[in-house]
Design a protein around this motif. Structure first.
Motif, mmCIF file in Angstrom:
data_model
loop_
_atom_site.group_PDB
_atom_site.id
_atom_site.type_symbol
_atom_site.label_atom_id
_atom_site.label_comp_id
_atom_site.label_asym_id
_atom_site.label_seq_id
_atom_site.Cartn_x
_atom_site.Cartn_y
_atom_site.Cartn_z
ATOM 1 N N GLN A 26 -10.074 -18.867 -24.289
ATOM 2 C CA GLN A 26 -11.352 -18.212 -23.945
ATOM 3 C C GLN A 26 -11.254 -17.485 -22.610
ATOM 4 N N ASN A 27 -10.504 -18.059 -21.689
ATOM 5 C CA ASN A 27 -10.375 -17.462 -20.360
ATOM 6 C C ASN A 27 -9.149 -16.549 -20.237
ATOM 7 N N TRP A 63 0.850 -23.702 -21.292
ATOM 8 C CA TRP A 63 1.138 -24.713 -22.309
ATOM 9 C C TRP A 63 0.524 -26.054 -21.924
ATOM 10 N N ILE A 64 0.420 -26.957 -22.916
ATOM 11 C CA ILE A 64 -0.043 -28.327 -22.653
ATOM 12 C C ILE A 64 0.802 -29.281 -23.473
ATOM 13 N N CYS A 65 1.002 -30.484 -22.972
ATOM 14 C CA CYS A 65 1.889 -31.434 -23.632
ATOM 15 C C CYS A 65 1.479 -32.864 -23.272
ATOM 16 N N ASN A 66 1.538 -33.780 -24.262
ATOM 17 C CA ASN A 66 1.315 -35.205 -23.974
ATOM 18 C C ASN A 66 2.524 -35.757 -23.227
ATOM 19 N N THR A 67 2.293 -36.585 -22.245
ATOM 20 C CA THR A 67 3.398 -37.188 -21.513
ATOM 21 C C THR A 67 3.202 -38.695 -21.439
ATOM 22 N N ALA A 68 4.129 -39.349 -20.757
ATOM 23 C CA ALA A 68 4.054 -40.804 -20.649
ATOM 24 C C ALA A 68 2.817 -41.250 -19.881
ATOM 25 N N ARG A 69 2.266 -40.407 -19.052
ATOM 26 C CA ARG A 69 1.134 -40.836 -18.233
ATOM 27 C C ARG A 69 -0.173 -40.147 -18.590
ATOM 28 N N GLY A 70 -0.162 -39.316 -19.619
ATOM 29 C CA GLY A 70 -1.399 -38.612 -19.966
ATOM 30 C C GLY A 70 -1.070 -37.260 -20.556
ATOM 31 N N VAL A 71 -1.566 -36.190 -19.960
ATOM 32 C CA VAL A 71 -1.148 -34.855 -20.386
ATOM 33 C C VAL A 71 -0.762 -34.042 -19.160
ATOM 34 N N THR A 72 0.162 -33.104 -19.382
ATOM 35 C CA THR A 72 0.528 -32.146 -18.347
ATOM 36 C C THR A 72 0.288 -30.764 -18.933
ATOM 37 N N LEU A 73 -0.256 -29.870 -18.108
ATOM 38 C CA LEU A 73 -0.455 -28.515 -18.586
ATOM 39 C C LEU A 73 -0.192 -27.518 -17.475
ATOM 40 N N GLU A 74 0.121 -26.288 -17.886
ATOM 41 C CA GLU A 74 0.231 -25.198 -16.924
ATOM 42 C C GLU A 74 -0.612 -24.050 -17.433
ATOM 43 N N VAL A 75 -1.342 -23.412 -16.525
ATOM 44 C CA VAL A 75 -2.127 -22.242 -16.910
ATOM 45 C C VAL A 75 -1.831 -21.108 -15.951
ATOM 46 N N GLN A 76 -1.910 -19.887 -16.476
ATOM 47 C CA GLN A 76 -1.615 -18.709 -15.661
ATOM 48 C C GLN A 76 -2.587 -17.602 -16.023
ATOM 49 N N GLY A 77 -3.096 -16.905 -15.012
ATOM 50 C CA GLY A 77 -4.018 -15.801 -15.258
ATOM 51 C C GLY A 77 -4.599 -15.339 -13.942
ATOM 52 N N VAL A 78 -5.618 -14.460 -14.020
ATOM 53 C CA VAL A 78 -6.249 -14.021 -12.765
ATOM 54 C C VAL A 78 -6.965 -15.220 -12.166
ATOM 55 N N SER A 79 -7.069 -15.239 -10.853
ATOM 56 C CA SER A 79 -7.493 -16.488 -10.214
ATOM 57 C C SER A 79 -8.914 -16.889 -10.597
ATOM 58 N N GLU A 80 -9.835 -15.909 -10.850
ATOM 59 C CA GLU A 80 -11.193 -16.293 -11.264
ATOM 60 C C GLU A 80 -11.139 -17.040 -12.598
ATOM 61 N N VAL A 126 -8.638 -18.748 -13.807
ATOM 62 C CA VAL A 126 -8.058 -20.081 -13.618
ATOM 63 C C VAL A 126 -9.121 -21.027 -13.063
ATOM 64 N N SER A 127 -9.941 -20.551 -12.110
ATOM 65 C CA SER A 127 -11.007 -21.405 -11.572
ATOM 66 C C SER A 127 -12.019 -21.741 -12.656
ATOM 67 N N ALA A 128 -12.373 -20.730 -13.483
ATOM 68 C CA ALA A 128 -13.339 -20.977 -14.559
ATOM 69 C C ALA A 128 -12.791 -22.029 -15.513
ATOM 70 N N PHE A 129 -11.495 -21.942 -15.784
ATOM 71 C CA PHE A 129 -10.843 -22.921 -16.665
ATOM 72 C C PHE A 129 -10.935 -24.327 -16.054
ATOM 73 N N LEU A 130 -10.627 -24.427 -14.771
ATOM 74 C CA LEU A 130 -10.649 -25.743 -14.119
ATOM 75 C C LEU A 130 -12.056 -26.327 -14.112
ATOM 76 N N ASP A 131 -13.052 -25.468 -13.874
ATOM 77 C CA ASP A 131 -14.442 -25.931 -13.922
ATOM 78 C C ASP A 131 -14.789 -26.446 -15.314
ATOM 79 N N GLY A 132 -14.369 -25.672 -16.327
ATOM 80 C CA GLY A 132 -14.662 -26.066 -17.710
ATOM 81 C C GLY A 132 -14.053 -27.413 -18.032
ATOM 82 N N LEU A 133 -12.834 -27.618 -17.557
ATOM 83 C CA LEU A 133 -12.129 -28.869 -17.819
ATOM 84 C C LEU A 133 -12.858 -30.037 -17.164
ATOM 85 N N ARG A 134 -13.341 -29.788 -15.954
ATOM 86 C CA ARG A 134 -13.982 -30.842 -15.183
ATOM 87 C C ARG A 134 -15.390 -31.127 -15.715
ATOM 88 N N LEU A 135 -16.137 -30.062 -15.993
ATOM 89 C CA LEU A 135 -17.548 -30.249 -16.339
ATOM 90 C C LEU A 135 -17.763 -30.561 -17.820
#
Ligand code: ZN
Ligand code: ZN
Ligand code: FE
Length: 762
Positions: A28-29, A34-51, A53-62
């Protein structure tokens, strides 16, 4: 300007639709990564314009997916990479360790819509689910949580289900129990001989229930016994066959509107009823409802829950029942039935027919029960919807196994900063419950991958849990005093690691002096405690029999009074119950079979007996529950006096209380008035004693714990008194105040003990 972040998320993030959820907000953003299940939870990397990326992080949190529970997020900026899309990467092998397993969760709104949509391919399908809902814990054989390790293993997904399962944008992406009419589990209605009854199982079940039959219904964590709650004969038959005489039965209603026709419901209670955990909520009942009086005789409350499986939705929707009684399918005190053959055998003399299915329940898990107090929710039984989610401890502790008490047993395992409390296991005196206890220990150790360093148990040498602990010769055993463990459970829940003062009120627990404790004020620090005050000891004439017959306890407490009140009090009991108090007096005077108790529950029994409430009880705390219910019928604000006797420990004397109570009885004061004066007086006396101890101890936090705190009137009155004295009060919000929470406290103390020893010898 592009930025790239790497994010690690821990908590309940696998098996709950976390990756497709992240996939959706990333795309959407317009982010790549990519995202992947790991031994401790999930790890992901995201790349894009900084707004973005912030919108993505807010969405994840909220707006995390509904079932996810995020315990930690770490995020860092990293160099950008060349990529064109966002993808879900295969899990790394062994990527299951230390991720949390989700509990069983009620059918979600999306699935519910499909269930009743005639155009949907799952219209009316009794086992639909998705990553946001459905069974988890109860279908898990072993980890990792993948379909072959669950009881969905025999069902091979059809092409349509498989396509959903493989599509990252689909709500059913990697939903392990994904199923449909074509490929999934099916229902069948059986008669008492196990023969299938022809016709649509749901419609046939509705027909049977309408005719007043008792139907055993296989659910998520076990079988329920169901009857139409508006048919007095049917409910009476169920009670008779189940040998459950007066204890209230839980009822299932279609929705909030149906619940509101039966009970007065506050906004907080409404959200509890509608929560994805769907506990049974105890609610004040309205008068003039169609509910049969046999459902909860004499109780001002009803235990109500809303449907949490498609089967329950279908039954209530098509059956139009105002309410169905749904009680755990067992003979009294045995564990709940989970297996079809077992149900047909064990319930053969109870149920008329059996609504079964062919998906195995691998772990039994009863319904959870909560009650709302003024500002908080009190868990009374912690099971389905909550287990196996951990209790956060706020610091690292060694791994221990705590085996709990004797009644309402639970067990607890610790790992890292978390404690895992098992579901309600039951009363271990019962052989089948003991089997379930052993099974639960093995299963939880396996799925949580915990190898304990020590075992914690109760100090009572005769508890079955204690004996089990003593037989495990390979591990050190830490025996914890019962009320100390209650206090520690409350401390663990609130991460109180320094000293705390506990007002611990319950019926029975083995004391360090060999007496039966249960009205205690304890000061805990580290792994140690001091007994600072207690209710005065009273004899329990007849021992355990005095728990079943509260009038015996009344005689016990009256014996502390001087003459002529003792004799007068006994005469009062004799006229109320027609009992032979002469023999009782003989027992008390000669100390025959009359162990000493400071149990607060026994004090409630004595007061209830004196005002004529009942001479015998049919279930635990029945007299105390009825005594509490009386408080609502009066507004009297007087409090009976108690006396605090100096000493180490202080003693809270009940002599002035019974003196005043007898005077009120002579004046024929209303029972409701007497009950209120007793509650208020007890609260005041406890608060006075606590305040003086707290002052000398440097004002530690105060924990209210023990089974008596299920009494909301007492809890409120005491909290108010304590706050007026400037004290900080903590109560249970995550685990039961009663013996169901005991194992958490045992684990907390054992962990502290190990930690202090290792610090001592580095
Ligand atoms: Zn769903
Ligand atoms: Zn299918
Ligand atoms: Fe207890």
């Amino acid at each position: 300007m592009l930025t790239r972040r790497r994010i690690h998320v821990e908590g309940v993030v696998q098996g709950v639709g976390f990756r497709p959820h992240v996939y959706r907000i990333a795309t959407q953003n317009q982010l790549t990564g990519w995202i992947c299940n790991t031994a401790r939870g999930v790890t992901l990397e995201v790349q894009g314009v900084s707004e973005s990326v912030s919108a993505f992080l807010d969405g994840l949190r909220l707006q995390p997916p509904p079932l996810a529970r995020i315990t930690a997020v770490a995020s860092e900026e990293i160099p950008c990479a060349q990529e064109i899309d966002f993808c879900i990467v295969q899990s790394t092998a062994g990527g299951h360790a230390h991720t949390l397993i989700a509990p069983d969760i009620a059918t979600c709104p999306d699935c519910l819509r499909e269930l009743f949509d005639p155009h949907d391919r799952r219209f009316g399908y009794p086992f639909l689910n998705c990553t946001n809902c459905g069974p988890r814990f109860t279908i898990l054989r072993t980890i990792p949580y993948d379909r072959p390790n669950t009881s969905m293993q025999p069902f091979r997904m059809c092409a349509a289900c498989q396509a959903e399962y493989d599509d990252p944008a689909n709500r059913r992406f990697h939903a392990q129990p994904n199923a449909c009419w074509q490929c999934g589990p099916q229902l069948a209605l059986l008669d008492a001989n196990g023969n299938a009854i022809p016709g649509d199982p749901i419609q046939q079940t509705i027909e049977h229930l309408r005719q007043g039959a008792i139907v055993a219904i296989k659910g998520l964590g076990g079988f329920h016994l169901a009857v139409d709650a508006t048919q007095p004969h049917a409910v009476a038959r169920l009670r008779e066959r189940k040998h459950r005489w007066e204890k209230p039965l839980a009822i299932l209603v279609a929705d909030i509107a149906a619940a509101e026709r039966l009970c007065n419901i506050s906004p907080e209670e409404r959200s509890l009823l509608e929560s994805p955990q769907r506990p049974i909520v105890l609610l004040p009942r309205k008068s003039d409802t169609p509910i049969a009086p046999q459902v909860a005789p004499g109780s001002p409350e009803l235990g109500i829950f809303l449907p949490y499986t498609p089967v329950q939705h279908l039954l209530l929707h098509s059956g139009n029942f105002p309410a169905l009684v749904m009680t755990s399918a067992n003979r009294s005190e045995e564990p709940i039935c989970i297996d079809n053959a077992e149900a047909l055998y064990r319930l053969r003399s109870i149920a008329d027919s059996f609504l079964v299915h062919n998906r195995e329940i691998l772990l039994r898990c009863d319904d959870s029960i909560v009650r709302r107090a003024q500002q908080h929710t009190m868990p009374l039984r912690r099971a389905r919807g909550f287990v196996p989610l951990p209790i956060p401890l706020g610091r690292d502790v060694p791994s221990v196994l705590a085996v709990g008490g004797e009644l309402k047993n639970t067990i607890c395992l610790t790992r890292g900063q978390e404690a895992f409390l098992s579901q309600h296991i039951g009363d271990l005196e019962n052989l089948a419950a003991y089997g379930f206890f052993e099974e639960t220990i093995a299963h939880l150790q396996n799925i949580l991958e915990i190898t304990p360093q020590a075992i914690a148990c109760d100090l009572h040498p005769e508890y079955f849990s204690t004996r089990w602990a003593m037989q495990q010769s390979s591990l050190p055993v830490c025996a914890v005093q019962h009320h100390h463990a209650h206090l520690a459970a409350c401390m663990a829940e609130h991460s109180l690691s320094d000293a705390a003062l506990g007002i611990v009120l319950d019926g029975t627990g083995y004391g360090t002096d060999g007496n039966i404790w249960g009205g205690e004020i304890l000061l805990a620090h580290g792994a140690k405690f001091e007994r600072k005050a207690h209710l005065n000891y009273a004899p329990m004439p007849g021992g355990a029999q005095a728990i079943q017959e509260p009038w015996r306890m009344a005689a016990g407490f009256l014996s502390l009074l001087p003459e002529p009140q003792f004799t007068e009090g006994l005469a009062c009991l004799q006229s109320l119950y027609g009992v032979n108090t002469g023999a009782m007096r003989h027992m008390i005077d000669l100390h025959l079979r009359s162990p000493l108790t400071s149990g607060c529950g026994r004090l409630f029994d004595a007061v209830a007996a004196l005002i004529g409430l009942r001479s015998t009880v049919r279930f635990e705390a029945q007299a105390a529950i009825e005594l509490e219910a009386l408080c609502a019928r009066s507004t009297d604000t007087n409090a009976y006096p108690f006396e605090i006797l100096a000493g180490e420990p202080l003693q809270i004397s009940t002599v002035p209380l019974f003196d005043a109570l007898l005077t009120d009885l002579h004046k024929h004061s209303a029972s409701a008035v007497i009950s209120r004066r007793f509650h208020l007086g007890l609260a005041r006396a406890l608060a006075d004693a606590t305040a003086s101890i707290a002052q000398a101890a440097g004002n530690p936090p105060i924990c209210l714990t023990g089974g008596c705190f299920q009494n909301v009137f007492l809890a409120h009155a005491l909290e108010k008194e304590l706050r007026e004295r400037g004290l900080r009060v903590y109560t249970h919000c995550l685990v039961p105040a009663g013996d169901g929470g005991l194992s958490l406290g045992q684990a907390w103390i054992a962990a502290q003990e190990i930690a202090s020893k290792t610090e001592g010898n580095p």
